[in-house]
Design a protein around this motif. Structure first.
Motif, short mmCIF file in Angstrom:
data_model
loop_
_atom_site.label_atom_id
_atom_site.label_comp_id
_atom_site.label_asym_id
_atom_site.label_seq_id
_atom_site.Cartn_x
_atom_site.Cartn_y
_atom_site.Cartn_z
N VAL A 1 1.04 -0.67 0.04
CA VAL A 1 -0.17 -0.15 0.01
C VAL A 1 1.20 1.23 0.63
O VAL A 1 0.68 2.70 -0.36
N LYS A 2 2.07 1.40 0.61
CA LYS A 2 2.95 2.04 0.91
C LYS A 2 3.32 2.55 -0.65
O LYS A 2 3.15 4.08 -1.45
N PHE A 3 3.72 0.77 -0.98
CA PHE A 3 4.43 2.13 -2.20
C PHE A 3 2.98 2.78 -3.20
O PHE A 3 3.96 3.27 -4.07
N ARG A 4 2.51 1.85 -3.59
CA ARG A 4 0.95 2.24 -4.53
C ARG A 4 0.59 3.92 -3.98
O ARG A 4 0.35 4.89 -4.70
N MET A 5 0.56 4.30 -2.79
CA MET A 5 0.52 6.11 -2.61
C MET A 5 1.57 6.57 -3.44
O MET A 5 1.62 7.62 -3.24
N GLN A 6 2.91 6.31 -3.06
CA GLN A 6 3.93 6.96 -3.76
C GLN A 6 3.99 6.73 -4.84
O GLN A 6 4.30 8.49 -5.61
N GLN A 7 2.83 6.25 -5.77
CA GLN A 7 3.18 6.12 -7.48
C GLN A 7 2.46 7.37 -7.19
O GLN A 7 2.08 8.13 -8.47
N ILE A 8 1.02 7.57 -6.29
CA ILE A 8 -0.55 8.27 -6.73
C ILE A 8 0.06 9.46 -6.30
O ILE A 8 -0.82 9.56 -7.02
N TYR A 9 0.71 9.67 -5.26
CA TYR A 9 1.14 10.89 -4.88
C TYR A 9 0.99 12.35 -5.37
O TYR A 9 0.68 13.35 -5.93
N PRO A 10 2.20 11.79 -6.62
CA PRO A 10 2.35 12.68 -7.53
C PRO A 10 1.80 12.88 -8.70
O PRO A 10 1.45 14.27 -9.59
N VAL A 11 0.69 11.92 -8.67
CA VAL A 11 0.01 12.37 -10.12
C VAL A 11 -1.28 13.48 -8.91
O VAL A 11 -1.42 14.07 -9.70
N VAL A 12 -1.52 12.71 -7.86
CA VAL A 12 -2.72 13.42 -7.22
C VAL A 12 -2.23 15.21 -7.58
O VAL A 12 -2.68 15.78 -7.21
N LYS A 13 -1.00 15.50 -7.00
CA LYS A 13 -0.45 16.83 -7.25
C LYS A 13 -0.43 17.57 -7.93
O LYS A 13 -0.70 18.49 -8.02
N LEU A 14 -0.66 16.63 -9.00
CA LEU A 14 -0.97 17.73 -10.37
C LEU A 14 -2.20 17.98 -10.89
O LEU A 14 -2.99 18.90 -11.40
N LEU A 15 -3.27 17.22 -10.14
CA LEU A 15 -5.03 17.62 -10.55
C LEU A 15 -5.14 19.00 -10.18
O LEU A 15 -6.00 19.55 -10.95
N GLU A 16 -4.86 19.41 -9.49
CA GLU A 16 -4.81 21.19 -8.18
C GLU A 16 -4.16 21.96 -9.39
O GLU A 16 -5.60 22.92 -10.00
N PRO A 17 -2.54 21.63 -9.98
CA PRO A 17 -2.58 23.30 -11.00
C PRO A 17 -3.96 22.58 -12.45
O PRO A 17 -3.82 23.46 -13.46
N LEU A 18 -3.15 21.23 -13.21
CA LEU A 18 -4.52 21.43 -14.47
C LEU A 18 -6.20 21.79 -14.06
O LEU A 18 -6.07 21.90 -15.44
N ASP A 19 -6.50 21.11 -13.19
CA ASP A 19 -8.06 22.48 -13.17
C ASP A 19 -7.96 23.57 -13.86
O ASP A 19 -8.75 24.00 -13.97
N LEU A 20 -6.60 24.14 -12.30
CA LEU A 20 -6.47 25.87 -13.34
C LEU A 20 -6.37 25.28 -14.58
O LEU A 20 -6.92 26.94 -15.49
N TYR A 21 -5.85 24.91 -15.11
CA TYR A 21 -5.26 24.78 -16.95
C TYR A 21 -7.07 24.60 -17.62
O TYR A 21 -6.80 25.77 -18.69
#
Length: 205
Positions: A1-21
């Motif tokens: 689970v920890k490994f998957r969170m490490q993979q998912i977290y960078p993608v989640v961080k992109l959602l806010e700027p992506l929503d803005l643009y």
């Protein structure tokens, strides 16, 4: 689970700027659908101190365009030698709207690389300074005129550089007309000597 969170977290961080643009993209599509020209400006070094924008429109007037109102375009032009502009005229004639569009288009050009205009060449600026009227602060024991000049000195005059953009709205009111005219002319001379692009809205001149 920890490994998957490490993979998912960078993608989640992109959602806010992506929503803005995505939101900006949708907004510019709406502008074009309502008769606004859109272009990618040619960005110039700040040392050129030059802006040449053809048929600029205030981007927040979209709601008026949707109502069927005609949004009249205006050019925005300044150089290092022709850098100070006085905007005068009757109330409700669009003076403040035009001055605000100068600042908004500068921000859009530098931050997004797209502006509501037919064509644009825009020098970078290091700061955008604005000065709009505020209610009198009677707690300080001073009238509007003194308060405005003190605030103008602290927030604009002491910080602006030749590469700044300055927008002033009725900065010298609240006193006798002859004093307001004198102080306004002194301000204009100072900003011209400094060399920064300056737009001053006034009923005095």
């Amino acid at each position: 689970v920890k490994f998957r969170m490490q993979q998912i977290y960078p993608v989640v961080k992109l959602l806010e700027p992506l929503d803005l643009y995505v939101s900006f993209a949708q907004y510019f599509v709406a502008l074009t659908e309502n008769g606004f020209d859109i272009c990618a400006p040619e960005m110039l070094p700040k040392e050129e101190r030059r802006v040449d924008i053809e048929d600029a429109r205030h981007p927040l007037l979209l709601w008026k365009a949707k109502k069927g109102d005609e949004i009249v375009p205006n050019d925005i032009n300044y150089t290092d030698e022709r850098n100070v502009f006085v905007i005068s005229g009757p109330n409700d004639a669009g003076k403040t709207t035009y001055a605000k569009s100068v600042g908004l288009l500068q921000i859009l050009a530098q931050k997004l690389g797209i502006v509501p205009a037919k064509s644009a060449k825009v020098s970078f600026v290091d700061h955008i300074f604005t000065h709009f009227m505020m209610p009198e602060d009677i707690g300080k024991g001073e009238g509007r005129h003194r308060s405005e000049l003190r605030r103008l000195k602290k927030t604009v005059l002491e910080k602006a550089t030749p590469y700044s953009l300055v927008i002033l709205n009725e900065p010298c009111g609240g006193t006798r007309p002859e004093v307001s005219v004198r102080d306004t002319l002194n301000l204009l001379e100072g900003f011209h000597f400094l060399g920064c692009a300056t737009y001053l809205i006034t009923h005095l001149l």
